[in-house]
Design a protein around this motif. Structure first.
Motif, PDB file in Angstrom:
ATOM      1  N   GLY A 186      80.408  26.282  26.232  1.00 39.07           N
ATOM      2  CA  GLY A 186      80.143  27.660  26.596  1.00 39.07           C
ATOM      3  C   GLY A 186      79.375  27.803  27.898  1.00 39.07           C
ATOM      4  N   VAL A 187      78.449  26.887  28.153  1.00 42.36           N
ATOM      5  CA  VAL A 187      77.671  26.941  29.391  1.00 42.36           C
ATOM      6  C   VAL A 187      78.573  26.652  30.593  1.00 42.36           C
ATOM      7  N   GLY A 188      79.503  25.737  30.438  1.00 42.89           N
ATOM      8  CA  GLY A 188      80.473  25.514  31.502  1.00 42.89           C
ATOM      9  C   GLY A 188      81.237  26.785  31.826  1.00 42.89           C
ATOM     10  N   MET A 189      81.600  27.525  30.779  1.00 39.80           N
ATOM     11  CA  MET A 189      82.314  28.784  30.986  1.00 39.80           C
ATOM     12  C   MET A 189      81.425  29.839  31.637  1.00 39.80           C
ATOM     13  N   GLN A 190      80.124  29.784  31.387  1.00 42.90           N
ATOM     14  CA  GLN A 190      79.226  30.708  32.065  1.00 42.90           C
ATOM     15  C   GLN A 190      79.310  30.518  33.579  1.00 42.90           C
ATOM     16  N   SER A 191      79.272  29.272  34.010  1.00 44.45           N
ATOM     17  CA  SER A 191      79.317  29.022  35.449  1.00 44.45           C
ATOM     18  C   SER A 191      80.689  29.297  36.031  1.00 44.45           C
ATOM     19  N   LEU A 192      81.740  29.059  35.259  1.00 46.20           N
ATOM     20  CA  LEU A 192      83.070  29.431  35.749  1.00 46.20           C
ATOM     21  C   LEU A 192      83.137  30.941  35.956  1.00 46.20           C
ATOM     22  N   GLY A 193      82.605  31.697  35.002  1.00 43.05           N
ATOM     23  CA  GLY A 193      82.608  33.149  35.147  1.00 43.05           C
ATOM     24  C   GLY A 193      81.851  33.606  36.382  1.00 43.05           C
ATOM     25  N   LEU A 194      80.675  33.023  36.616  1.00 41.18           N
ATOM     26  CA  LEU A 194      79.890  33.404  37.786  1.00 41.18           C
ATOM     27  C   LEU A 194      80.577  32.982  39.080  1.00 41.18           C
ATOM     28  N   THR A 195      81.237  31.828  39.063  1.00 41.69           N
ATOM     29  CA  THR A 195      81.976  31.380  40.247  1.00 41.69           C
ATOM     30  C   THR A 195      83.041  32.393  40.629  1.00 41.69           C
ATOM     31  N   GLU A 196      83.777  32.877  39.640  1.00 43.66           N
ATOM     32  CA  GLU A 196      84.862  33.826  39.901  1.00 43.66           C
ATOM     33  C   GLU A 196      84.336  35.159  40.427  1.00 43.66           C
ATOM     34  N   VAL A 197      83.337  35.732  39.772  1.00 46.17           N
ATOM     35  CA  VAL A 197      82.858  37.052  40.205  1.00 46.17           C
ATOM     36  C   VAL A 197      82.165  36.957  41.559  1.00 46.17           C
ATOM     37  N   ALA A 198      81.460  35.878  41.818  1.00 46.68           N
ATOM     38  CA  ALA A 198      80.832  35.707  43.126  1.00 46.68           C
ATOM     39  C   ALA A 198      81.896  35.574  44.210  1.00 46.68           C
ATOM     40  N   PHE A 199      82.950  34.825  43.917  1.00 50.76           N
ATOM     41  CA  PHE A 199      84.048  34.683  44.879  1.00 50.76           C
ATOM     42  C   PHE A 199      84.693  36.030  45.180  1.00 50.76           C
ATOM     43  N   GLN A 200      84.984  36.802  44.137  1.00 55.07           N
ATOM     44  CA  GLN A 200      85.642  38.087  44.347  1.00 55.07           C
ATOM     45  C   GLN A 200      84.839  38.983  45.283  1.00 55.07           C
ATOM     46  N   ASN A 201      83.541  39.023  45.082  1.00 55.42           N
ATOM     47  CA  ASN A 201      82.711  39.913  45.892  1.00 55.42           C
ATOM     48  C   ASN A 201      82.493  39.376  47.298  1.00 55.42           C
ATOM     49  N   ALA A 202      82.415  38.058  47.434  1.00 52.25           N
ATOM     50  CA  ALA A 202      82.310  37.478  48.779  1.00 52.25           C
ATOM     51  C   ALA A 202      83.601  37.717  49.567  1.00 52.25           C
ATOM     52  N   LEU A 203      84.737  37.605  48.905  1.00 53.52           N
ATOM     53  CA  LEU A 203      86.024  37.842  49.574  1.00 53.52           C
ATOM     54  C   LEU A 203      86.121  39.286  50.050  1.00 53.52           C
TER      55      LEU A 203
END
Length: 596
Positions: free
Chosen positions: A300-317
């Protein structure tokens, strides 16, 4: 405060084109009737809930945090959290993968996995409340007595009650053999438990009517160390025989931790003062039972960081496409504007592609592991179940450590894309960085995961589990090695596979002479193996994208470009990591402690 839209197109690609989950599930009797439309509908509904209900609460939770009433020991969660949880429960989300015998829907883990990513992208702090509950459900489902199951599982499955795990104490974190909490047996078969626990996520809150704490403690005659730990069920309210709430138990929140991030989640100091508890599993075997929950939490913790990676990428893009700064070195790209959007600059592209690659690699990897869990639990062939279990065992520490390391890198790069604005709270980017940092620490620090991978999962069985994953890599290399179009992906994949084999053997030989060699090599070693895993999935994804790049769907061209970036700019990190792992313990231990 930014935006979030679930990456449904890439999720569909992973599930249906890369993993072909519908066909895979047909081999599992419990899930044979699940079709593509059902999977897609679940993901679409999850996307609506996470973007419209949870994401708007993320910044609110960070600013408000949780509040403790020191007189009543009750915790109030941020504005909107309780109402969002009610919607989550009413929609049946907590029951999605749970046993139908206890009110669950019985769906496969691989279908829930993308939903978990969405929940973490939209609001990691909020999702920790129901996420921990599912771990408590799994532990009780496997180790609880029939009476415990009938009383507690339906409430956990429905979401009416939530759960926690209470491990850490002020003087011991990872080294649970040092814990001091005591459990005194009572005449009625219960126990009186006394002790203090810290860092208990979701330990007290107002989102559900009861909280089921799973607590580690020692019996009076328990042997020292980890062999003397037992696991107890300690509810906030002791239920009556009919399941209604009874007396308030003597387990209370004494304080809330002041944290760097995840402010919306109540991280509690829990006090047990002769609290009533009931043994789960066998005496002195509590750690074995708790590992069910801990392993679920690590995934589950791995999925937490995957989720943050995706949302951070979307907003940076989104920011990079709008922010105007300077001109491209090769000439203006937006001559009608006073400056070019920063996405034209090569290093901004590097930062964006780093986050994008780590998101897409993590999505493929985690979905593969989720499918292996489904095969482990449900495949009729015992040998298939064992192979799947071995892969899950091997890959769990990589999901936890590699994906959380990558989440820290990706969120930091996404904040950097924003320049000074990324450091300002109103953009929301600095929250992702702060929230991501804890993921490298809890549920076993990433160093502990690295020691677990190298020491327990690989060296302890002479690399048997690693060879099973290596066989997947080798089969792909042999199948595609003569395809000239695949050479740019297959050659580096074969190369890193060979290097992992040699490095593993070299460290193993050193470890015979000095066990500190394992500790010295473990962290860089895990990242090397993590890159082997990502290389395998990027090569597989590239093969699909190559075949469809002229289909008219630009998705495949983007997938190819991301794969090429990964092999060109991220995989080469392994050269440095291998040298670090080979450097051994001497450079680390030569300096006497008193000379630091």
């Amino acid at each position: 405060m930014g935006q979030y839209n679930a990456p449904l197109r890439d999720m569909h690609f992973v599930l249906h084109e890369l993993l072909d989950v519908t066909s895979e599930l047909k081999a599992l009797p419990a899930h044979a009737d699940i079709d593509t439309d059902t999977i897609n509908q679940i993901l679409e509904e999850g996307a609506k809930f996470t973007s419209k209900v949870l994401f708007p609460l993320n910044h609110i939770g960070d600013v408000e945090g949780c509040r403790l009433n020191s007189d009543t020991h009750e915790v109030t969660t941020p504005t909107g959290f309780k109402e969002a949880y009610r919607q989550f429960v009413e929609a049946g989300w907590p029951a999605l993968t749970c046993d139908p015998e206890y009110g669950g829907q019985g769906l496969p883990i691989v279908v829930y996995n993308p939903l978990a990513e969405m929940l973490n992208s939209s609001n990691q702090a909020w999702y920790m409340y129901p996420g921990l509950s599912h771990g408590a459900y799994e532990c009780l489902h496997e180790h609880g007595t029939p009476e415990q199951k009938s009383m507690y599982l339906p409430k956990l499955v429905s979401g009416q009650w939530t759960g926690t795990m209470c491990l850490t104490e002020p003087h011991c974190g990872t080294d649970l053999g040092l814990l001091r909490s005591k459990a005194e047996p009572q005449a009625d078969g219960s126990y009186k438990i006394t002790g203090g626990k810290i860092f208990i996520s979701a330990g007290e809150h107002d989102m559900a009517e009861n909280i089921v704490h799973l607590v580690l403690a020692r019996l009076p005659d328990a042997p020292a160390g980890t062999k003397g730990i037992s696991l107890f069920l300690v509810p906030k309210f002791i239920p009556n025989a009919d399941g209604s709430l009874g007396a308030r138990n003597a387990i209370t929140c004494g304080a809330l931790e002041e944290k760097m991030g995840i402010h919306g989640n109540a991280t509690c100091q829990m006090n047990l003062d002769d609290a009533s508890g009931w043994l789960i599993g066998q005496p002195n075997k509590g750690l074995n039972a708790m590992f069910v929950m801990m392993n679920a939490a690590r995934l589950g913790v791995g999925m937490q960081s995957l989720g943050l990676t995706e949302v951070a990428f979307q907003n940076a893009l989104a920011y990079a496409k709008e922010r105007l700064q300077m001109r491209s070195l090769s000439g203006p790209k937006a001559p009608d504007k006073p400056a070019d959007p920063i996405i034209v600059h090569p290093d901004v592209r590097r930062m964006l592609l780093t986050a994008k690659a780590y998101a897409e690699g993590g999505r493929a990897f985690s979905s593969f592991v989720a499918l292996q869990i489904d095969r482990e639990l449900n495949h009729p062939d015992e040998e298939v179940r064992k192979d799947a279990a071995d892969l899950v065992t091997l890959l769990t520490p990589i999901i936890k450590a590699f994906m959380t390391d990558n989440g820290w890198i990706a969120t930091s790069e996404a904040m950097q894309v924003h320049g000074g604005m990324g450091f300002i709270r109103e953009t929301g980017m600095e929250q992702y960085v702060r929230d991501a940092r804890i993921n490298m620490i809890y549920e076993g620090t990433n160093t502990i995961q690295s020691l677990d991978l190298l020491g327990r999962k690989i060296l302890m069985d002479n690399g048997a589990k690693l060879k099973k994953f290596g066989a997947l890599v080798q089969a792909f290399v042999e199948e595609n090695g003569t395809d000239e179009a695949m050479n740019e992906f297959v050659t580096p994949l074969a190369d890193i596979g060979d290097k992992v084999s040699k490095l593993t053997m070299e460290i193993g030989m050193k470890a015979f002479q000095n066990q500190d060699e394992v500790g010295a090599a473990a962290v860089p070693y895990l990242r090397v193996v993590g890159h082997l895993v990502y290389s395998y999935f990027f090569a597989r994804m590239a093969k699909i994208a190559l075949a469809k790049q002229d289909s008219g769907d630009t998705f495949y061209k983007a997938k190819l470009a991301t794969a090429r970036f990964y092999f060109a700019r991220l995989l080469p990190e392994t050269a440095m990591l291998i040298r670090q792992a080979r450097s051994g313990a001497k450079p680390l231990l030569d300096l006497e402690a008193e000379l630091f």
